[in-house]
Each structure stands twice: as structure tokens, then as C-alpha cells.
Design an enzyme around this catalytic site. Structure first.
Site, PDB file in Angstrom:
ATOM      1  N   TYR A 237     -14.717  -6.098 -30.259  1.00 21.86           N
ATOM      2  CA  TYR A 237     -13.662  -6.129 -31.275  1.00 21.86           C
ATOM      3  C   TYR A 237     -13.709  -4.889 -32.166  1.00 21.86           C
ATOM      4  O   TYR A 237     -12.738  -4.135 -32.257  1.00 21.86           O
ATOM      5  CB  TYR A 237     -13.786  -7.412 -32.108  1.00 21.86           C
ATOM      6  CG  TYR A 237     -12.961  -7.420 -33.375  1.00 21.86           C
ATOM      7  CD1 TYR A 237     -11.582  -7.210 -33.342  1.00 21.86           C
ATOM      8  CD2 TYR A 237     -13.560  -7.635 -34.618  1.00 21.86           C
ATOM      9  CE1 TYR A 237     -10.822  -7.217 -34.515  1.00 21.86           C
ATOM     10  CE2 TYR A 237     -12.811  -7.650 -35.786  1.00 21.86           C
ATOM     11  CZ  TYR A 237     -11.451  -7.435 -35.724  1.00 21.86           C
ATOM     12  OH  TYR A 237     -10.703  -7.430 -36.875  1.00 21.86           O
ATOM     13  N   LYS A 241     -11.223  -1.552 -32.181  1.00 17.60           N
ATOM     14  CA  LYS A 241     -10.501  -1.259 -33.431  1.00 17.60           C
ATOM     15  C   LYS A 241     -10.831   0.157 -33.923  1.00 17.60           C
ATOM     16  O   LYS A 241      -9.951   0.873 -34.423  1.00 17.60           O
ATOM     17  CB  LYS A 241     -10.861  -2.277 -34.516  1.00 17.60           C
ATOM     18  CG  LYS A 241     -10.302  -3.673 -34.291  1.00 17.60           C
ATOM     19  CD  LYS A 241      -8.792  -3.754 -34.428  1.00 17.60           C
ATOM     20  CE  LYS A 241      -8.340  -3.742 -35.860  1.00 17.60           C
ATOM     21  NZ  LYS A 241      -6.870  -3.937 -35.973  1.00 17.60           N
TER      22      LYS A 241
END
Length: 493
Positions: A237, A241
Site C-alpha cells: 500500500y 502510494k
């Protein structure tokens, strides 16, 4: 409400991705409530067609309790009229060029009309499939940026990231941008295009081997985690990002860019009313499991700061950032929106508040009797936690396995069921470990400057755009707002 900030949104046309997500909904409701003279909202939803997009908007956004203040103020009929006039739900996907929009007339109309682009779309699973994480979190923002560049009146792209792109760094963490190809461990150079090629090659190999969908999904998850850790990030994640931020910074040209990095987002502090939340956020799974009496032991450092921030404060910071930076050609600004720097709360404090709350107001079990919670055991290192799990569960499990081998008819699949649950618990602990043992403090100098920049707004108006964490009394918020909100809106009790 006559303030420069709110007035800015009058007659503005705004594109918002990530609807019907939690933060995107709160941002939408905020502007519709304080500035009903906004010209138009285009809302990008994952849907097959216009009809299903409208249906998703109706059921997953408009009918939510979040809109009850607007509904009470305007009346149901007037709210529907306002939405019909101002809001255009459109089916699309940020992982596709032109956001997946096929209607050339609509595209041209949007490019001619949209002034502000707000990208909230993301996949937030820590161990997301690498192909999914790359397409949404990394190349999705680039697709949004390329779309924004085609907007003739485009004044700003606001991108919502996460403060945890910092990885597992400790100390004071500044609000700084990423350099293209930067890693967190100086382990070579990160080449984003190479990451995409590696993913595609692995996917092709798996398909060639005729692997099942389940096997492909697990391999893609494993690949994402291994690539993240190779370059110094704890999970897929935050890695994907971070790469998304790099692409935005590298390709933005003169388009003003704001990157908002929230910490752990929690229920509303005050607007449109206190305690509204949707789904279990990062720390809420722990609170709920504790309240249900299922959490006897947990890995955490009692002295570690938990950086929590109510969702309405994040939305308010977004509103302010748009108004301040729109039209400032070539500017790029990063804002940490959190509480650790100005008003920290530790895991130990949260644990004490939750224990007090559920002792006084226990949840009711399926048998109708109150669930009695104990203080539980908090272990501050992974080694301590693994040792505890071995003594408490793994050794008894080995006895059960032996019984299962000698007497396979006894208790059926009990061994396999318990073994599966322990492996799942250990996997979750490993995923959450970087956050419950986190040693960083998020500097918010830029965010504080943004708060001070609007000192010309009177106190009544400033209060309605509150995003100062110093205004939070954690004991009151956790026990009288947040946990009751979880019970009402998530547990539905």
C-alpha cells in the site's frame, strides 16, 4: 457563511475521484453544505454505466446518515433538487487513460468546464495485489494528472496520499516531496517502469502455468510485499502510494499540485455531526475486537504515539488547501494532516480509554448477557508476542495435531481450523506491526502555516473549517464520540 475560503467555491466545477469512499463523501457533503452555489461536482465512480453510477451514488452516498444535516436543513425534496442540479455521477476508472470515459462529447465538456481536480481514489489494503496496487495507487494518479492537464480552466490538482509513505522511519518526519526513483533504504534506484514490467512478466508466467485465480492473487500479493520491502517500505500500500507521489511530482509541469497526507483517519469530530464513521478504519478493528472480548493479547508499544485525525478535519484541510493554492502556477505543496506533533495520544492511553468505556458500557453478546472485558496483555516486541503465542496457542495446537493424527475421527477438522486462525492472526500482526510500533512524529509546519494563513476569518467561520488537532480532548473524543460512533454506525447496535 461569508469567508474567502468558502466563497472561493462559488460557481466552481470540481472533479472528485474515489467516491463513494469515506473521505470523498465527507469532502462532498462539506462543500454542498457550506457552499450550495458551487457550480457542479463530477463524481467518478466505478460502475458499468450511467444508470449504475447514479444508483451507487444514491445508495452509497446520498442516502447515508452523513447527509442528515443537509436533509434536515433543506428538506428531502430540496436536497434531491440540489443534488440533481449540482452533482453528476459518472462511471469511470482512474487506472485507465482518460479515466475510462468513452463519451467524447462528455470528455470535451468536462475538459472545458472543470477547474479543480481532487483525487481521493486508492486501494488501501496493506497487502494488495501488486498489479492492482500499481494500476490504482501508482499509475492512477498519473492518469488523473494527465486528465487534469487537459482541463482548459484547470487551477489545481489535489491528491490525497498517506503520511505513512515515510515507511518505518523514526523521529520528526518532514513534509517533503519524493525525488523520482528515491528509496527508503538506499538499496539501489527505484525504476517505476521496471516495477510495472516485473509485475507484467510475473503475471504472464502465472497465466502460462495455468495457475488458479486464487494462486495468481496470492502470488501477486507476495510480489508486492517483497518489492516493497526490497526498497524499504513495509507493505504494498505505502510503496505504491509513494510511487504515485513520485510520478505526480515528476510530470506535473506547471499545474499547481497539493498532496495531502493524512494519518489514521477516524470518525467525525464535529461536522456534520460528531461520531459518523463508515467501516472499520485502521485502529478500529482493535477497538471492536477488544470490546467483543476477543483481544486477550496485542502487539503494541504503550508509549508509541498513535497519530489519529478525525475525517472532518482532513476534509477541512483539503477545502482550505484548494482555496489557498488554486491558480498558483508551478506550485507544489505537501501537508501532513495528523495529531502526533501538536496533540499526541499514545496506544497506552487509547487502551485505557477503551477499557474504561467497555467496562462501564459493555457490548451485549449473542446470548444477551454483557461481554466482560479484561485489561488484556500488551507486548511491546515481536519476539515477546511470538513467545506468548507459542506458549498460549502453538504448543497446545501441536498436542491437538498429535491427537488428530492418532485419532483422526476425534473433533474432525478442529486442528486445521485453529491452525488457520493462528496463521491469520500472525499475518495480521505482521501487517500492522509497523504502525503499532511506530516511532515517528509527523511534522506539520506547512499545515500549521495554512491554518495561520486564514487568520482574517472570524472565529465562527474559522471554527467551521477546523483542522487544528489541539482542539481535540482525546478522552472526550474517544469515549463520547468515537467509540459510540463505531457502535452506532459500524456495529449497528
Amino acid at each position: 457563511m461569508d469567508s474567502k475560503c468558502v466563497q472561493f467555491f462559488k460557481n466552481k466545477t470540481i472533479l472528485v475521484t474515489g467516491v463513494p469512499g469515506f473521505l470523498a463523501k465527507v469532502f462532498l457533503e462539506k462543500i454542498l453544505r457550506v457552499q450550495p452555489d458551487v457550480k457542479r461536482f463530477y463524481l467518478l465512480l466505478r460502475s458499468t454505466d450511467n444508470e449504475s453510477a447514479m444508483e451507487r451514488f444514491r445508495t452509497e452516498v446520498l442516502e447515508k446518515d452523513l447527509f442528515r444535516v443537509l436533509r434536515n436543513d433543506l428538506g428531502d425534496a430540496n436536497l434531491k433538487d440540489l443534488v440533481f442540479e449540482k452533482v453528476v455521477p459518472i462511471p469511470g476508472d482512474i487506472s485507465v487513460v482518460n479515466l475510462g470515459l468513452q463519451d467524447s462529447d462528455l470528455l470535451q465538456h468536462m475538459w472545458n468546464e472543470i477547474e479543480i481536480i481532487v483525487n481521493v481514489a486508492a486501494t488501501t489494503n496493506f497487502d494488495e495485489r501488486y498489479d492492482v496496487g500499481l494500476s490504482i495507487n501508482t499509475f492512477g494518479p498519473l492518469n488523473v494528472l494527465n486528465f487534469a492537464k487537459k482541463c482548459v480552466k484547470g487551477q489545481l490538482l489535489l491528491h490525497v496520499s498517506t503520511a505513512y509513505v515515510c515507511g518505518e522511519k523514526s523521529g520528526i518526519l518532514p513534509e517533503k516531496t519524493f525525488k523520482m526513483g528515491e528509496t527508503l533504504n538506499a538499496n539501489g534506484k527505484l525504476v517505476i517502469e521496471t516495477e510495472m514490467e516485473l509485475m507484467k512478466q510475473k503475471l504472464k508466467e502465472l497465466q502460462k502455468q495455468e495457475c488458479s485465480e486464487e494462486e495468481i492473487a496470492q502470488s501477486m500479493k507476495d510480489l508486492g510485499m517483497s518489492r516493497a520491502k526490497l526498497h524499504g517500505w513495509p507493505n504494498t500500500y505505502v510503496f505504491t502510494k509513494s510511487m504515485g507521489e513520485m510520478l505526480l511530482g515528476n510530470h506535473r509541469e506547471n499545474l499547481p499540485l497539493v498532496i495531502i497526507r493524512p494519518t489514521m483517519i477516524t470518525s467525525t469530530f464535529s461536522e456534520p455531526f460528531p461520531g459518523w464513521i463508515e467501516g472499520l478504519r485502521t485502529i478500529d478493528s482493535v477497538i471492536v475486537a477488544y470490546g467483543k472480548g476477543r483481544l486477550k493479547c496485542f502487539l503494541a508499544d504503550s508509549n508509541s504515539v498513535l497519530d489519529l485525525i478525525p475525517v472532518d478535519m482532513v476534509a477541512n484541510a483539503m477545502v482550505m488547501a484548494v482555496a489557498i493554492h488554486a491558480g498558483k502556477s508551478g506550485s507544489q505543496n505537501v501537508y501532513h494532516v495528523g495529531s502526533s506533533c501538536k496533540n499526541p495520544i499514545t496506544f497506552g492511553q487509547l487502551h485505557d480509554l477503551a477499557a474504561r468505556y467497555f467496562s462501564k458500557s459493555p457490548l451485549i453478546g449473542r446470548d444477551g448477557s454483557p461481554i466482560i472485558v479484561s485489561k488484556g496483555t500488551i507486548l511491546s516486541t515481536m519476539a515477546q508476542f511470538s513467545f506468548y503465542m507459542t506458549l498460549r496457542y502453538k504448543l497446545p495446537l501441536q498436542m491437538l495435531r498429535l491427537i488428530n493424527i492418532v485419532y483422526p475421527w476425534w473433533n474432525g477438522n478442529k486442528y486445521k481450523d485453529i491452525d488457520r486462525k493462528i496463521k491469520l492472526a500472525m499475518r495480521l500482526v505482521d501487517l500492522y506491526r509497523p504502525y503499532v510500533l511506530f516511532k515517528g512524529i509527523f511534522d506539520d509546519t506547512n499545515t500549521e502555516g495554512m491554518r495561520l494563513e486564514r487568520q482574517d476569518i472570524n472565529k465562527e467561520i474559522y471554527g467551521s473549517l477546523e483542522f487544528d488537532p489541539k482542539s481535540i480532548d482525546w478522552e472526550d473524543y474517544i469515549t463520547n464520540i468515537h467509540i459510540p460512533g463505531l457502535i452506532t454506525y459500524v456495529l449497528k447496535r
